[in-house]
Design a protein around this motif. Structure first.
Motif: not given
Length: 362
Positions: A100-113, A192-198
């Motif tokens: 779901d593009s509106a979900s916060p999980v999708a936001a983390l995957n899209r933006d990396g943070k 906050s959450a961060r994915l540290m590798k593109p």
């Protein structure tokens, strides 16, 4: 009478492949012979035990058939509590749906943070980091690039991805690079959450379903429900038995659909979850399926299923995935080190192995 309404509950680990389909949205990748069925909500209320009524409602949610049974003096109050549990489960599912593009999980995957993520997502990611750490990296929610690679490659070609492509996807898998705003094991107010590798991404299919079921159980308890059972496509959460110190009897279905069940256990409080190679698979031999090893991107081949008993479904869900990847010997040894956890595993050659504390019903 549908089997969900029997006193003995058939605990079946997602053998119908359709069970997680809507939750994971892996359409077209579910193996040969999948049949989707539409199940309408079903209710049942029976006078049962010393003033308690057994009220059961069954409906489709999370892409699986979820039956909630409540033992309560008032049918109306039981039914209202069940409705609130379903509503809560559906609310939390929407938060954790990466498709779901509106979900916060999708936001983390899209933006990396992500900053200010919902508490529910923060709790799931914190739990995921914990199980990643204690499992020595075996449980890893950052396997999304590998899962996506298999999905897309099989959809386009019907074949296994090339070795180089798998290696490139595995290079993006590293649960240690999922950084949370944590201090002393607790999330800070910023959440906050961060994915540290593109190129990294998270998929919560190894833990989110358990968390959603636990959210439903919490909603029941907030309505002062003392005796209940949630059966979500085979993942089970028990609250307080059936009344008068009577436990629920749960039959653990065998991964071979032609065998009635693998074992029976009794539960008053706690949870059981199963991971198996028959949930979502890509080839007829089930050598390639939705559970992958974070080290090499391949599916484990030793086991057909791994069932874990724990205090809640979040724990059982994460640990059943972990044990499945570890295999029979290492997996059961790992569970033996954890408090209030037991496991039963079944190999592809039908060998059953259980931890010392796993208790079958007499």
């Amino acid at each position: 009478m549908p089997r969900h309404f029997r006193e003995e509950v058939m605990f079946e680990p997602f053998d119908r492949k359709v069970d997680r389909r809507n939750f994971l949205k892996i359409s077209g990748m579910l193996g040969v012979g999948v049949a989707a069925t539409t199940v309408m909500p079903v209710s049942e209320a029976l006078a049962f035990d010393k003033g308690l009524h057994k009220v059961t409602r069954t409906k489709n949610t999370m892409g699986t058939l979820v039956a909630i049974t409540v033992m309560h003096p008032s049918v109306d109050q039981a039914d209202a509590a069940i409705e609130k549990a379903y509503a809560e489960m559906e609310r939390v599912t929407r938060l954790l749906d990466r498709f779901d593009s509106a979900s916060p999980v999708a936001a983390l995957n899209r933006d990396g943070k992500i900053d200010g993520m919902p508490e529910e997502m923060a709790q799931v990611l914190t739990a995921a980091n914990y199980y990643h750490r204690i499992s020595g990296g075996t449980f890893d929610v950052t396997v999304k690039p590998v899962v996506d690679l298999y999905q897309e490659t099989y959809r386009k070609t019907g074949k296994v991805p090339a070795t180089k492509a798998i290696e490139e996807a595995v290079a993006l898998v590293d649960g240690g690079m999922l950084q949370l705003d944590v201090q002393d094991g607790k999330l800070m107010q910023r959440r906050s959450a961060r994915l540290m590798k593109p190129g990294m991404g998270v998929t919560l299919d190894g833990i989110a379903k358990g968390y959603v079921i636990d959210a439903g159980a919490k909603a029941l308890e907030q309505e002062n429900i003392a005796h209940a059972l949630i059966n979500a496509g085979g993942d089970i959460r028990a609250i307080g038995g059936k009344g008068s110190d009577r436990a629920w009897t749960v039959a653990v279905r065998h991964p071979d659909k032609d065998i009635a069940y693998a074992d029976k256990i009794r539960m008053q409080n706690g949870a059981v979850a199963t991971s198996g190679n028959y949930e979502i698979y890509f080839d007829k031999e089930r050598l390639y399926h939705h559970i992958v090893k974070p080290t090499d991107g391949m599916s484990p081949h030793e086991l057909a299923s791994a069932s874990v008993w724990a205090k809640d479904v979040t724990t059982a869900d994460a640990l059943s995935t972990t044990v499945f990847v570890m295999g029979s010997h290492k997996g059961t040894q790992f569970i033996e080190t954890l408090p209030d956890c037991e496991a039963l595993v079944i190999s592809r050659i039908n060998k059953k192995t259980a931890t010392k504390g796993w208790k079958s019903a007499a």
